[in-house]
Motif scaffolding. Structure first.
Motif, PDB file in Angstrom:
ATOM      1  N   LYS A  48    -108.074 -34.431 -27.930  1.00 55.39           N
ATOM      2  CA  LYS A  48    -107.156 -35.303 -28.636  1.00 55.39           C
ATOM      3  C   LYS A  48    -107.561 -35.371 -30.104  1.00 55.39           C
ATOM      4  CE  LYS A  48    -105.798 -38.192 -24.716  1.00 55.39           C
ATOM      5  NZ  LYS A  48    -105.733 -39.576 -24.156  1.00 55.39           N
ATOM      6  N   ARG A  49    -106.571 -35.284 -30.986  1.00 50.06           N
ATOM      7  CA  ARG A  49    -106.848 -35.280 -32.416  1.00 50.06           C
ATOM      8  C   ARG A  49    -107.479 -36.597 -32.858  1.00 50.06           C
ATOM      9  NH1 ARG A  49    -104.961 -31.662 -36.168  1.00 50.06           N
ATOM     10  NH2 ARG A  49    -103.754 -30.688 -34.514  1.00 50.06           N
ATOM     11  N   VAL A  50    -107.080 -37.674 -32.217  1.00 49.67           N
ATOM     12  CA  VAL A  50    -107.650 -38.993 -32.507  1.00 49.67           C
ATOM     13  C   VAL A  50    -108.575 -39.376 -31.356  1.00 49.67           C
ATOM     14  CG1 VAL A  50    -107.177 -41.422 -32.909  1.00 49.67           C
ATOM     15  CG2 VAL A  50    -105.625 -39.692 -33.823  1.00 49.67           C
ATOM     16  N   GLY A  51    -109.838 -39.556 -31.635  1.00 50.16           N
ATOM     17  CA  GLY A  51    -110.798 -39.944 -30.602  1.00 50.16           C
ATOM     18  C   GLY A  51    -111.630 -38.800 -30.071  1.00 50.16           C
ATOM     19  N   GLY A  52    -111.077 -37.569 -30.109  1.00 50.25           N
ATOM     20  CA  GLY A  52    -111.843 -36.389 -29.707  1.00 50.25           C
ATOM     21  C   GLY A  52    -112.048 -36.211 -28.222  1.00 50.25           C
ATOM     22  N   GLN A  53    -111.308 -36.935 -27.366  1.00 54.84           N
ATOM     23  CA  GLN A  53    -111.474 -36.804 -25.919  1.00 54.84           C
ATOM     24  C   GLN A  53    -111.036 -35.423 -25.449  1.00 54.84           C
ATOM     25  OE1 GLN A  53    -109.181 -39.618 -23.660  1.00 54.84           O
ATOM     26  NE2 GLN A  53    -109.734 -38.723 -21.681  1.00 54.84           N
ATOM     27  N   VAL A  54    -111.878 -34.748 -24.664  1.00 54.63           N
ATOM     28  CA  VAL A  54    -111.570 -33.415 -24.152  1.00 54.63           C
ATOM     29  C   VAL A  54    -110.506 -33.518 -23.067  1.00 54.63           C
ATOM     30  CG1 VAL A  54    -112.480 -31.366 -22.991  1.00 54.63           C
ATOM     31  CG2 VAL A  54    -113.888 -32.566 -24.683  1.00 54.63           C
ATOM     32  N   VAL A  55    -109.436 -32.750 -23.213  1.00 51.58           N
ATOM     33  CA  VAL A  55    -108.362 -32.771 -22.220  1.00 51.58           C
ATOM     34  C   VAL A  55    -108.290 -31.466 -21.428  1.00 51.58           C
ATOM     35  CG1 VAL A  55    -106.981 -34.427 -23.529  1.00 51.58           C
ATOM     36  CG2 VAL A  55    -106.642 -31.984 -23.899  1.00 51.58           C
ATOM     37  N   GLU A  56    -108.901 -30.414 -21.933  1.00 48.85           N
ATOM     38  CA  GLU A  56    -108.940 -29.138 -21.208  1.00 48.85           C
ATOM     39  C   GLU A  56    -110.130 -28.330 -21.702  1.00 48.85           C
ATOM     40  OE1 GLU A  56    -106.047 -25.294 -20.226  1.00 48.85           O
ATOM     41  OE2 GLU A  56    -105.243 -27.048 -21.261  1.00 48.85           O
ATOM     42  N   GLY A  57    -110.828 -27.650 -20.776  1.00 47.85           N
ATOM     43  CA  GLY A  57    -112.009 -26.887 -21.143  1.00 47.85           C
ATOM     44  C   GLY A  57    -113.237 -27.782 -21.180  1.00 47.85           C
ATOM     45  N   LYS A  71    -111.795 -21.529 -19.293  1.00 48.45           N
ATOM     46  CA  LYS A  71    -111.926 -22.312 -18.078  1.00 48.45           C
ATOM     47  C   LYS A  71    -113.293 -22.982 -17.985  1.00 48.45           C
ATOM     48  CE  LYS A  71    -108.869 -19.243 -15.471  1.00 48.45           C
ATOM     49  NZ  LYS A  71    -108.795 -18.239 -14.396  1.00 48.45           N
ATOM     50  N   ALA A  72    -113.291 -24.181 -17.407  1.00 49.51           N
ATOM     51  CA  ALA A  72    -114.549 -24.899 -17.205  1.00 49.51           C
ATOM     52  C   ALA A  72    -114.986 -24.819 -15.747  1.00 49.51           C
ATOM     53  CB  ALA A  72    -114.372 -26.364 -17.616  1.00 49.51           C
ATOM     54  N   ALA A  73    -114.325 -23.963 -14.968  1.00 48.32           N
ATOM     55  CA  ALA A  73    -114.677 -23.821 -13.553  1.00 48.32           C
ATOM     56  C   ALA A  73    -116.077 -23.269 -13.397  1.00 48.32           C
ATOM     57  CB  ALA A  73    -113.668 -22.886 -12.866  1.00 48.32           C
ATOM     58  N   PHE A  74    -116.712 -23.602 -12.277  1.00 46.19           N
ATOM     59  CA  PHE A  74    -118.036 -23.117 -11.902  1.00 46.19           C
ATOM     60  C   PHE A  74    -119.154 -23.601 -12.830  1.00 46.19           C
ATOM     61  CE2 PHE A  74    -115.083 -19.749 -10.408  1.00 46.19           C
ATOM     62  CZ  PHE A  74    -115.283 -19.915  -9.052  1.00 46.19           C
ATOM     63  N   GLU A  75    -118.908 -24.693 -13.585  1.00 46.88           N
ATOM     64  CA  GLU A  75    -119.949 -25.185 -14.481  1.00 46.88           C
ATOM     65  C   GLU A  75    -120.848 -26.220 -13.807  1.00 46.88           C
ATOM     66  OE1 GLU A  75    -118.522 -26.493 -18.222  1.00 46.88           O
ATOM     67  OE2 GLU A  75    -117.770 -24.519 -18.816  1.00 46.88           O
ATOM     68  N   THR A  76    -120.407 -26.786 -12.679  1.00 46.98           N
ATOM     69  CA  THR A  76    -121.251 -27.730 -11.957  1.00 46.98           C
ATOM     70  C   THR A  76    -122.254 -26.951 -11.101  1.00 46.98           C
ATOM     71  OG1 THR A  76    -119.805 -27.821 -10.021  1.00 46.98           O
ATOM     72  CG2 THR A  76    -119.307 -29.332 -11.835  1.00 46.98           C
ATOM     73  N   GLY A  94    -100.464 -34.114 -30.828  1.00 46.11           N
ATOM     74  CA  GLY A  94    -101.682 -34.852 -31.169  1.00 46.11           C
ATOM     75  C   GLY A  94    -102.944 -34.231 -30.611  1.00 46.11           C
ATOM     76  N   LEU A  95    -102.930 -32.906 -30.429  1.00 46.03           N
ATOM     77  CA  LEU A  95    -104.082 -32.205 -29.869  1.00 46.03           C
ATOM     78  C   LEU A  95    -104.642 -31.210 -30.878  1.00 46.03           C
ATOM     79  CD1 LEU A  95    -102.619 -31.410 -26.315  1.00 46.03           C
ATOM     80  CD2 LEU A  95    -104.164 -33.291 -26.922  1.00 46.03           C
ATOM     81  N   VAL A  96    -105.898 -30.836 -30.689  1.00 45.20           N
ATOM     82  CA  VAL A  96    -106.535 -29.829 -31.535  1.00 45.20           C
ATOM     83  C   VAL A  96    -107.414 -28.934 -30.671  1.00 45.20           C
ATOM     84  CG1 VAL A  96    -108.487 -31.350 -32.064  1.00 45.20           C
ATOM     85  CG2 VAL A  96    -107.965 -29.441 -33.593  1.00 45.20           C
ATOM     86  N   ASN A  97    -107.379 -27.634 -30.950  1.00 45.20           N
ATOM     87  CA  ASN A  97    -108.212 -26.678 -30.225  1.00 45.20           C
ATOM     88  C   ASN A  97    -109.496 -26.452 -31.012  1.00 45.20           C
ATOM     89  OD1 ASN A  97    -108.021 -23.122 -29.442  1.00 45.20           O
ATOM     90  ND2 ASN A  97    -109.221 -24.724 -28.468  1.00 45.20           N
ATOM     91  N   VAL A  98    -110.609 -26.915 -30.466  1.00 48.79           N
ATOM     92  CA  VAL A  98    -111.913 -26.695 -31.090  1.00 48.79           C
ATOM     93  C   VAL A  98    -112.452 -25.369 -30.566  1.00 48.79           C
ATOM     94  CG1 VAL A  98    -114.255 -27.568 -31.411  1.00 48.79           C
ATOM     95  CG2 VAL A  98    -112.325 -29.172 -31.250  1.00 48.79           C
ATOM     96  N   CYS A  99    -112.680 -24.418 -31.468  1.00 54.73           N
ATOM     97  CA  CYS A  99    -113.056 -23.061 -31.069  1.00 54.73           C
ATOM     98  C   CYS A  99    -114.119 -22.552 -32.034  1.00 54.73           C
ATOM     99  CB  CYS A  99    -111.812 -22.174 -31.088  1.00 54.73           C
ATOM    100  SG  CYS A  99    -112.099 -20.494 -30.541  1.00 54.73           S
ATOM    101  N   ASN A 100    -115.372 -22.576 -31.597  1.00 52.62           N
ATOM    102  CA  ASN A 100    -116.486 -22.167 -32.448  1.00 52.62           C
ATOM    103  C   ASN A 100    -117.163 -20.925 -31.878  1.00 52.62           C
ATOM    104  OD1 ASN A 100    -116.260 -24.453 -34.213  1.00 52.62           O
ATOM    105  ND2 ASN A 100    -117.171 -25.691 -32.586  1.00 52.62           N
TER     106      ASN A 100
END
Length: 244
Positions: free
Chosen positions: A181-190, A32-37, A135-141
């Motif tokens: 998104k796999r093409v362009g890399g736009q974050v759609v969640e998180g 979750k990206a909640a409480f990051e602001t 067309g999505l990818v989960n980036v997890c480092n």
């Protein structure tokens, strides 16, 4: 427990779930990206102060569960070295890194020996293959691992000695986790921000080895901690299982 305390504990659990990053990477839910602001962090601080006594109650209950689980594992280690906590801890770390590596490559067949058959196939088909089609990818480092705590141990004998035994472990890591998104890399969640993420991993004795059988978000740790109070003493369970 009074009705007020029950409601309070429920609210504290809800707060806990909201504050904790959700399950990252393997398991399929994006952190979750909640409480990051700024105002989100202010709201989080206020809620934490309000529910601090109940949050402390949760921590105490989890600590008691950890103590009982370690005690049961020490008892089992006298009979089988596979229950030694230091050995299990190293196994859990290896599973954590290997499963995340397979997840990053989007191919869990590479680490199938470290997971139960049902679980790795489920994760591959339900999440990784589905995201590929969309067309999505989960980036997890994972940058580094943190605490590793045992929460619940259940002894079983499913056809063979100790087969099917269950061990639930809480693991934290400083990591990055988002869906893009796999093409362009736009974050759609998180979000791309690194954060401390707790996940709860279940390990099942399968074919003589501890294998990953489930991965859940950190908020479920309290539920497992409460379950341990319902278990009979390990001595009773072991004798019953071995005589069955």
């Amino acid at each position: 427990m009074t009705g007020w305390n029950q409601r309070g504990l429920m609210l504290a659990t809800i707060l806990w779930l909201a504050c904790e990053p959700a399950l990252a990477g393997p398991g399929g839910t994006i952190a979750k990206a909640a409480f990051e602001t700024f105002w989100g962090r202010v709201a989080l601080g206020a809620l934490t102060i309000i529910f601090l006594p109940l949050i402390l109650m949760v921590l105490v209950r989890e600590k008691l569960a950890e103590r009982r689980t370690r005690k049961d594992l020490r008892f089992m280690t006298e009979r089988d070295p596979r229950f030694d906590w230091l050995t299990i801890q190293q196994r859990a770390k290896d599973c954590f890194h290997r499963v995340h590596s397979g997840w990053e490559k989007e191919d869990l067949t590479l680490v199938s020996d470290w997971m139960t058959t049902w679980y790795w196939q489920n994760q591959q088909q339900v999440f990784l293959d589905k995201w590929k089609r969309e067309g999505l990818v989960n980036v997890c480092n994972v940058k580094r691992m943190g605490k590793i705590r045992p929460l619940l141990f259940v002894h079983r004998n499913l056809g063979h000695e100790h087969e099917g035994s269950l061990l639930v472990i809480s693991m934290t890591a400083h990591m990055q986790d988002y869906l893009a998104k796999r093409v362009g890399g736009q974050v759609v969640e998180g979000s791309k921000r690194y954060k401390e993420v707790e996940t709860v991993w279940s390990f099942t004795m399968d074919g003589g080895d501890w294998k990953v059988s489930d991965i859940e978000e950190g908020g479920v740790s309290l539920a497992y901690a409460k379950l341990i109070g319902e278990l009979p003493p390990i001595e009773t369970t072991l004798n019953s299982d071995l005589s069955a």
